[in-house]
Design an enzyme around this catalytic site. Structure first.
Site, PDB file in Angstrom:
ATOM      1  N   SER A  45       0.830  -1.207   0.000  1.00 46.57           N
ATOM      2  CA  SER A  45       0.000   0.000   0.000  1.00 46.57           C
ATOM      3  C   SER A  45       0.862   1.253   0.000  1.00 46.57           C
ATOM      4  CB  SER A  45      -0.913   0.038   1.226  1.00 46.57           C
ATOM      5  OG  SER A  45      -1.629   1.255   1.211  1.00 46.57           O
ATOM      6  N   LYS A  50      -4.528  -6.654   3.340  1.00 50.72           N
ATOM      7  CA  LYS A  50      -4.492  -5.543   2.372  1.00 50.72           C
ATOM      8  C   LYS A  50      -5.917  -5.224   1.897  1.00 50.72           C
ATOM      9  CE  LYS A  50      -3.391  -2.300  -0.267  1.00 50.72           C
ATOM     10  NZ  LYS A  50      -3.245  -2.167  -1.682  1.00 50.72           N
ATOM     11  N   HIS A 108      -7.571  -3.360   4.606  1.00 48.93           N
ATOM     12  CA  HIS A 108      -6.970  -2.012   4.600  1.00 48.93           C
ATOM     13  C   HIS A 108      -7.721  -1.150   3.583  1.00 48.93           C
ATOM     14  CE1 HIS A 108      -4.418   0.919   2.516  1.00 48.93           C
ATOM     15  NE2 HIS A 108      -3.800   1.125   3.668  1.00 48.93           N
ATOM     16  N   ASN A 109      -7.926  -1.699   2.399  1.00 44.97           N
ATOM     17  CA  ASN A 109      -8.611  -0.926   1.360  1.00 44.97           C
ATOM     18  C   ASN A 109     -10.077  -0.688   1.711  1.00 44.97           C
ATOM     19  OD1 ASN A 109      -6.138  -1.263   0.132  1.00 44.97           O
ATOM     20  ND2 ASN A 109      -6.992  -1.674  -1.882  1.00 44.97           N
ATOM     21  N   GLU A 128     -10.108   2.064   3.955  1.00 46.65           N
ATOM     22  CA  GLU A 128      -9.789   3.259   3.143  1.00 46.65           C
ATOM     23  C   GLU A 128     -11.063   3.772   2.429  1.00 46.65           C
ATOM     24  OE1 GLU A 128      -6.321   2.696   0.483  1.00 46.65           O
ATOM     25  OE2 GLU A 128      -7.566   3.573  -1.089  1.00 46.65           O
TER      26      GLU A 128
HETATM   27  P1  NDP Z   1      -0.414  -0.534 -14.233  1.00 44.39           P
HETATM   28  O1  NDP Z   1      -1.630  -0.562 -15.055  1.00 44.39           O
HETATM   29  O2  NDP Z   1       0.323   0.730 -14.053  1.00 44.39           O
HETATM   30  O3  NDP Z   1       0.632  -1.601 -14.831  1.00 44.39           O
HETATM   31  C1  NDP Z   1       0.238  -2.881 -15.141  1.00 44.39           C
HETATM   32  C2  NDP Z   1       1.453  -3.731 -15.476  1.00 44.39           C
HETATM   33  O4  NDP Z   1       1.016  -5.066 -15.656  1.00 44.39           O
HETATM   34  C3  NDP Z   1       2.144  -3.314 -16.764  1.00 44.39           C
HETATM   35  O5  NDP Z   1       3.516  -3.550 -16.611  1.00 44.39           O
HETATM   36  C4  NDP Z   1       1.532  -4.285 -17.771  1.00 44.39           C
HETATM   37  O6  NDP Z   1       2.394  -4.582 -18.838  1.00 44.39           O
HETATM   38  C5  NDP Z   1       1.370  -5.515 -16.952  1.00 44.39           C
HETATM   39  N1  NDP Z   1       0.321  -6.403 -17.444  1.00 44.39           N
HETATM   40  C6  NDP Z   1      -0.973  -6.097 -17.660  1.00 44.39           C
HETATM   41  N2  NDP Z   1      -1.636  -7.202 -18.070  1.00 44.39           N
HETATM   42  C7  NDP Z   1      -0.726  -8.199 -18.121  1.00 44.39           C
HETATM   43  C8  NDP Z   1      -0.806  -9.567 -18.468  1.00 44.39           C
HETATM   44  N3  NDP Z   1      -1.963 -10.125 -18.834  1.00 44.39           N
HETATM   45  N4  NDP Z   1       0.323 -10.300 -18.412  1.00 44.39           N
HETATM   46  C9  NDP Z   1       1.495  -9.747 -18.039  1.00 44.39           C
HETATM   47  N5  NDP Z   1       1.633  -8.453 -17.692  1.00 44.39           N
HETATM   48  C10 NDP Z   1       0.522  -7.685 -17.721  1.00 44.39           C
HETATM   49  O7  NDP Z   1      -0.815  -1.181 -12.825  1.00 44.39           O
HETATM   50  P2  NDP Z   1      -0.345  -0.809 -11.355  1.00 44.39           P
HETATM   51  O8  NDP Z   1       1.141  -0.809 -11.297  1.00 44.39           O
HETATM   52  O9  NDP Z   1      -1.078   0.360 -10.859  1.00 44.39           O
HETATM   53  O10 NDP Z   1      -0.912  -2.066 -10.530  1.00 44.39           O
HETATM   54  C11 NDP Z   1      -0.270  -3.319 -10.450  1.00 44.39           C
HETATM   55  C12 NDP Z   1      -0.869  -4.072  -9.281  1.00 44.39           C
HETATM   56  O11 NDP Z   1      -0.632  -3.338  -8.087  1.00 44.39           O
HETATM   57  C13 NDP Z   1      -2.397  -4.255  -9.359  1.00 44.39           C
HETATM   58  O12 NDP Z   1      -2.759  -5.469  -8.768  1.00 44.39           O
HETATM   59  C14 NDP Z   1      -2.913  -3.112  -8.511  1.00 44.39           C
HETATM   60  O13 NDP Z   1      -4.213  -3.361  -8.000  1.00 44.39           O
HETATM   61  C15 NDP Z   1      -1.857  -3.096  -7.418  1.00 44.39           C
HETATM   62  N6  NDP Z   1      -1.745  -1.836  -6.665  1.00 44.39           N
HETATM   63  C16 NDP Z   1      -1.830  -0.626  -7.303  1.00 44.39           C
HETATM   64  C17 NDP Z   1      -1.733   0.549  -6.573  1.00 44.39           C
HETATM   65  C18 NDP Z   1      -1.774   1.881  -7.237  1.00 44.39           C
HETATM   66  O14 NDP Z   1      -1.870   2.883  -6.496  1.00 44.39           O
HETATM   67  N7  NDP Z   1      -1.687   1.967  -8.554  1.00 44.39           N
HETATM   68  C19 NDP Z   1      -1.532   0.500  -5.095  1.00 44.39           C
HETATM   69  C20 NDP Z   1      -1.387  -0.809  -4.561  1.00 44.39           C
HETATM   70  C21 NDP Z   1      -1.510  -1.926  -5.319  1.00 44.39           C
HETATM   71  P3  NDP Z   1       2.281  -3.868 -20.280  1.00 44.39           P
HETATM   72  O15 NDP Z   1       3.265  -2.725 -20.227  1.00 44.39           O
HETATM   73  O16 NDP Z   1       2.684  -4.953 -21.204  1.00 44.39           O
HETATM   74  O17 NDP Z   1       0.864  -3.440 -20.461  1.00 44.39           O
END
Ligand code: NDP
Length: 473
Positions: A130, A184, A187-188, A191
């Site tokens: 988080s 987690k 937590h959400n 939130e």
């Molecule tokens: P983003 O959308 O920024 O990034 C997603 C990533 O996953 C990219 O690297 C993408 O690759 C890859 N991806 C998407 N689909 C696939 C697939 N089918 N196979 C392989 N790779 C894939 O997401 P976030 O970084 O925001 O979120 C990632 C995780 O973290 C999620 O579970 C989210 O819920 C969690 N999270 C997010 C928070 C936030 O504030 N954003 C906070 C806490 C947790 P490509 O470049 O190829 O599309």
């Protein structure tokens, strides 16, 4: 420098920032992304951290770059993408390697993956992270579900990258398999409740008191110096003061009142219901987001019912603002009591032995709900003894006694004025139901027995009884 200590897949918002955080803290990390062009862009943006980053364009390269047993963090959207990624990883990993899901997984999936991977000799860790983008880059709160052996392999890295509260790292092994992702999720859920209650208070200031965003920003900034001190109150002040670059207007006034959600709030409500725990403020917050999404229907309903004709929300502004501050605090107590009650029930149900004081402690920094309040909450759980509910902790009894009259006044007055208070009014009802020694469910039991012969207990004797309306009564 030799092999990388850890790997990471998914260089999106969270993944790229976590990778930089890991590198900055002295650990060499190998990275991979589905769209391989992103690996190059990320590497270029890493600047001085490049020597600690190994960019990889295939999974085989990634595995080769890491010292066995290889811990690999997957940071991709929850659900199918995680399963797909794990399936591809199996081909390049060896027994003992550790797959870490750092996304917002549903804990049921985590439990399943834990056992599926275990069967093939791999180890799985479910890790809730988080703190959003900023937290990932400079110190998130990390909630881990793992075996002690697997945790030991990654503990030094997670400790180094986590947020610190007065020097204490905000990371902990909370239990096996799904424990970290469950915590987690809750937590959400908390939130969601926190944010909904803040939005309700904003609604009173805007529609009841006619305050401008700038004025409201000042109030939230002031509250942030007191008992409500928290990241969410701080950013409420910040966003209310911000201007839209395009129009020069306060940005909150150009943003459509339709809140998004990705599922963790809903999962919290579902798990609470499944475990038989009342989490009304969290449920109300999820419902409020659902209703918020019905913008067109709401506009039509406003036309049909009109928005006027109700008594105005009046009173001296400073007096109302004081009540709003205390009402929000009382609502917060009820919402956290609910969230922690859900975790306590899950801990029993799944034999996780969740350390509730530790959970409160690792939420004091790095995460979205970080607040001064969580310190008080940790102390209450640490004071010892079986605490049935946070509302029964001596410090919280005192705080609730002081603040619930304000919550009551605000809920009553907003009801009359037609200002919606779904989460705060649910919090109040929860509190009133919880502290009512003699409730009204005796009537429900009588009716259930009347139409379904379900039986009831008597207050003057043990056993199951029927009323005079049944043959057996
Ligand atoms: P983003 O959308 O920024 O990034 C997603 C990533 O996953 C990219 O690297 C993408 O690759 C890859 N991806 C998407 N689909 C696939 C697939 N089918 N196979 C392989 N790779 C894939 O997401 P976030 O970084 O925001 O979120 C990632 C995780 O973290 C999620 O579970 C989210 O819920 C969690 N999270 C997010 C928070 C936030 O504030 N954003 C906070 C806490 C947790 P490509 O470049 O190829 O599309």
């Amino acid at each position: 420098m030799g092999k990388a200590e850890i790997g990471l897949i998914g260089l999106g918002v969270m993944g790229s920032n976590l990778a930089l955080n890991i590198a900055e803290n002295g650990h060499k990390i190998a990275v991979f992304n589905r769209t391989t062009a992103r690996v190059g862009t990320f590497f270029e943006s890493a600047g001085a951290l490049q020597p600690r980053i190994v960019p990889c364009t295939t999974l085989a390269e990634l595995a080769e770059a890491i010292r066995p047993p290889r811990p690999i963090i997957i940071m991709v959207p929850a659900g199918k993408p995680v399963d797909e990624q794990i399936a591809m990883l199996r081909d390049v990993l060896s027994p003992g390697d550790i797959v870490i899901d750092g996304g917002n997984a549903n804990f049921h999936d985590t439990v399943r993956r834990f056992s599926e991977l275990g069967n093939s000799g791999l180890t799985f860790i479910g890790m809730g992270v988080s703190g959003g983008e900023e937290g990932a880059r400079h110190g998130p709160s990390i909630m881990v579900g793992a075996t002690p052996e697997a945790y030991a392999r990654v503990e030094p890295i997670l400790t180094a990258i986590s947020a610190k509260f007065e020097g204490e790292p905000c990371v902990a092994l909370l239990g096996p398999d799904g424990a970290g992702h469950f915590v987690k999720t809750i937590h959400n859920g908390i939130e969601y409740a926190d944010m909904q209650m803040i939005a309700e208070i904003y609604g009173v200031m805007r529609d009841g008191l006619g305050m401008s965003p700038d004025e409201m920003a000042g109030v939230f900034a002031e509250w942030n110096k007191g008992r409500l001190n928290s990241y969410l109150i701080e950013i409420a002040a910040t966003v209310l003061a911000a201007q839209d670059r395009q129009t020069g207007r306060p940005i909150v006034e150009v943003i459509i009142d339709r809140a998004g959600q990705k599922g963790t709030g809903k999962w919290s409500a579902i798990e609470a219901q499944t475990l038989g725990v009342s989490a009304t403020a969290i449920e109300a917050a999820v419902s409020a987001r659902i209703l918020s999404s019905l913008k067109d229907e709401r506009l039509a309903a406003e036309q049909a019912y009109g928005s006027g004709g109700l008594p105005k929300f009046e009173g001296r502004r400073d007096v109302v603002l004081r009540d709003l501050e205390l009402a929000l605090f009382a609502g917060k107590i009820a919402a956290y009591a609910q969230g922690f009650a859900v975790m306590a029930a899950a801990s029993k149900e799944y034999h996780w032995n969740l350390p509730l004081p530790t959970i409160a402690k690792i939420w004091r920094a790095g995460c979205i709900i970080r607040s001064q309040f969580l310190g008080t909450l940790a102390e209450a759980f640490e004071a010892g003894g079986e605490l049935a509910n946070l509302l029964m902790a001596p410090a919280f009894i005192e705080m609730m006694k002081e603040t619930h009259p304000s919550l009551r006044r605000i809920v009553a007055r907003t009801a009359e004025a037609g200002l919606p208070m779904p989460a705060l009014s649910s919090a109040l009802s929860y509190f009133d139901l919880y502290r009512q020694g003699r409730g009204t469910s005796n009537l429900i039991q009588a009716q259930r027995d009347f139409f379904g012969a379900h039986g009831f207990e008597r207050n003057d004797g043990k056993g199951a009884f029927h009323g005079p309306w049944t043959q057996s009564g």
